[in-house]
Motif scaffolding. Structure first.
Motif, short mmCIF file in Angstrom:
data_model
loop_
_atom_site.label_atom_id
_atom_site.label_comp_id
_atom_site.label_asym_id
_atom_site.label_seq_id
_atom_site.Cartn_x
_atom_site.Cartn_y
_atom_site.Cartn_z
N VAL A 87 57.53 30.20 27.61
CA VAL A 87 57.64 28.79 28.00
C VAL A 87 59.01 28.25 27.58
N GLY A 88 59.65 27.58 28.50
CA GLY A 88 60.97 27.00 28.24
C GLY A 88 62.12 27.87 28.71
N ASP A 89 61.85 29.17 28.99
CA ASP A 89 62.91 30.06 29.48
C ASP A 89 63.33 29.67 30.89
N ARG A 90 64.62 29.73 31.12
CA ARG A 90 65.14 29.48 32.47
C ARG A 90 65.14 30.78 33.26
N LEU A 97 59.44 38.36 36.60
CA LEU A 97 58.68 37.52 35.68
C LEU A 97 57.51 38.26 35.04
N VAL A 98 56.72 38.99 35.86
CA VAL A 98 55.50 39.63 35.37
C VAL A 98 55.35 40.99 36.05
N ARG A 99 54.86 41.98 35.26
CA ARG A 99 54.51 43.29 35.82
C ARG A 99 53.05 43.59 35.51
N MET A 100 52.28 43.84 36.55
CA MET A 100 50.86 44.16 36.38
C MET A 100 50.68 45.68 36.25
N ASP A 101 49.46 46.12 35.97
CA ASP A 101 49.13 47.55 35.89
C ASP A 101 49.50 48.24 37.20
N GLN A 102 50.16 49.42 37.10
CA GLN A 102 50.74 50.07 38.28
C GLN A 102 49.89 51.22 38.82
N THR A 103 48.70 51.44 38.28
CA THR A 103 47.90 52.60 38.68
C THR A 103 47.62 52.60 40.18
N GLN A 104 47.11 51.49 40.69
CA GLN A 104 46.79 51.42 42.13
C GLN A 104 48.05 51.50 42.98
N LEU A 105 49.13 50.93 42.49
CA LEU A 105 50.37 50.97 43.24
C LEU A 105 50.88 52.40 43.37
N PHE A 163 62.84 30.83 43.24
CA PHE A 163 63.81 29.74 43.14
C PHE A 163 64.21 29.60 41.67
N PRO A 164 65.35 29.01 41.38
CA PRO A 164 65.74 28.80 39.98
C PRO A 164 64.89 27.69 39.36
N GLY A 165 64.48 27.90 38.12
CA GLY A 165 63.66 26.89 37.45
C GLY A 165 63.46 27.22 35.99
N VAL A 166 62.38 26.67 35.44
CA VAL A 166 62.06 26.88 34.04
C VAL A 166 60.58 27.18 33.93
N VAL A 167 60.21 28.06 32.99
CA VAL A 167 58.79 28.39 32.77
C VAL A 167 58.13 27.21 32.07
N SER A 168 57.17 26.62 32.74
CA SER A 168 56.51 25.42 32.19
C SER A 168 55.12 25.70 31.63
N ALA A 169 54.58 26.91 31.86
CA ALA A 169 53.26 27.25 31.30
C ALA A 169 53.11 28.76 31.23
N LYS A 170 52.43 29.22 30.17
CA LYS A 170 52.09 30.63 30.00
C LYS A 170 50.67 30.71 29.46
N ASN A 171 49.78 31.40 30.20
CA ASN A 171 48.36 31.38 29.86
C ASN A 171 47.80 32.73 29.44
N THR A 188 58.64 25.91 37.25
CA THR A 188 58.90 24.61 37.88
C THR A 188 60.39 24.43 38.10
N GLN A 189 60.74 24.01 39.29
CA GLN A 189 62.14 23.72 39.59
C GLN A 189 62.49 22.35 39.04
N ILE A 190 63.55 22.26 38.24
CA ILE A 190 63.94 20.98 37.65
C ILE A 190 65.36 20.54 38.02
#
Length: 369
Positions: A87-90, A97-105, A163-171, A188-190
């Motif tokens: 959160v807060g990273d540009r 941003l994210v890498r999911m499990d690659q088994t199926q891929l 698009f360029p922005g900032v991470v506003s939430a991480k769950n 979120t684009q700011i």
């Protein structure tokens, strides 16, 4: 018996005479008081009421939003291998941003590679006339399905910023199972913001796409932020009788942030209006009634008005009767009551506007706003 009756009639006659005399006395007193009020004069200064051409503006308030919002949310459940941002990273466009499990891929890549080889072989056979169209179509269908599945898994395994922005939430955290309840990350684009403003339907023909506005935030009261109406929604809300406009706000300085409360004024064209000095409008103590006094043949006439827009030291007034060209009492009005005589003078210093000696029935508060 006859004597008693005679006395009774005499008493009734006397009472009637006294009563009539009392009524005549009250009428006489009221007439004297009325004549006294009519003869009394208050010194005032007047000015002619004129119409002026004004630039109408309506004030709107709204809440800022990021111009674009990206929720990293895969279309299927799975283990989250790696979250690259906090959160807060540009982030910049195209950044992972994210890498999911690659088994199926990985399995999909192998299946597609085999079908790709088979497809090339079938193309050679069909070109030489060594296979049927039905066999070729069967392999082509499997190939297309494998290609589509591979693209789907790639898009749901590696997530990049659009698009360029900032991470506003991480769950979620690395290694957790994504269950689809919430997005993994929200970007979120700011550097560009937007806001929606509602405008009364009466101004629909006057609001145009591309109109330039200025936004003000209470956090930065001395700054004005340029904005532009980017989209005008084509329908009117039947419940509120308003239409919405999407406003684009450049935010290269990053001073504004999504969620901030802002207000702006929207120009809606020029029109004529009756403007009077705001001190000339009075407010009845204990109510919201506004009124002013005009000179009607040397006597004060009280006129109820509705307030419009404020322009520096003047305010727009709306009345049932036409006030254009009338003489407005602009000094000494606090001492007036309806019907009192007026002495019009030009020397401002000679007008006594003190209200210290007025009774509670005649004191009125000068409007301040």
């Amino acid at each position: 018996m006859k004597k008693v009756l005679t006395i009774g009639w005499a008493m009734l006659l006397a009472l009637a005479t006294i009563s009539c005399g009392g009524d005549e006395k009250k009428t006489s007193i009221g007439k004297i008081e009325s004549e006294s009020a009519a003869n009394k004069q208050e010194k005032v200064r007047v000015d002619t009421i004129r119409t002026e051409m004004i630039e109408r503006e309506i004030e709107r308030t709204s809440v800022l939003e990021g111009y674009e919002t990206m929720n990293v949310s895969p279309s299927m459940t799975g283990i989250i291998e790696k979250i690259y941002k906090e959160v807060g990273d540009r982030v910049s466009t195209g950044e992972l941003l994210v890498r999911m499990d690659q088994t199926q891929l990985k399995q999909a890549k192998l299946a597609f590679a085999n079908l790709e080889t088979e497809m090339k072989r079938m193309e050679a056979l069909i070109a030489g006339g060594n296979t049927t169209q039905q066999q070729y179509d069967g392999v082509k269908f499997q190939y297309d399905q494998a290609k589509e599945n591979l693209e789907f898994l790639q898009n749901n395994t590696f997530f990049k910023a659009t698009f360029p922005g900032v991470v506003s939430a991480k769950n979620y955290e690395d290694g957790e199972l994504f269950n689809g309840a919430r997005a993994i990350l929200t970007v979120t684009q700011i550097n560009v913001l937007k806001t929606l403003i509602s405008i009364p339907e009466a101004y629909f023909p006057r609001v145009k796409q591309g109109m330039k506005l200025e936004l003000i935030s209470d956090i930065y009261p001395d700054k004005k932020f340029p904005a532009v109406i980017e989209t005008i929604y084509p329908t009117i809300d039947a419940a509120t009788h308003t239409f919405q406009c999407k406003v684009r706000i450049p935010n290269g300085t990053n001073l504004l942030r999504p969620g901030m409360y802002v207000h702006t004024t929207v120009p809606v064209g020029k029109s004529e209006a009756l403007l009077v000095p705001y001190q000339a409008v009075l407010k009845l103590t204990g109510s919201n009634e506004r009124f002013l006094f005009i000179n009607e043949g040397g006597y004060a006439k009280r006129i109820a008005v509705t307030l419009g827009d404020r322009f520096d030291t003047k305010i727009e007034v709306i009345a049932e009767e036409d006030l254009k060209g009338k003489e407005l009492v602009v000094q000494g009005q606090n001492r007036l009551v309806d019907g009192i005589g007026l002495e019009i003078i030009s020397d401002v210093q000679n007008v006594n506007v003190s209200t210290d000696s007025l009774t509670s029935e005649t004191k009125q508060d000068t409007i301040v706003k």
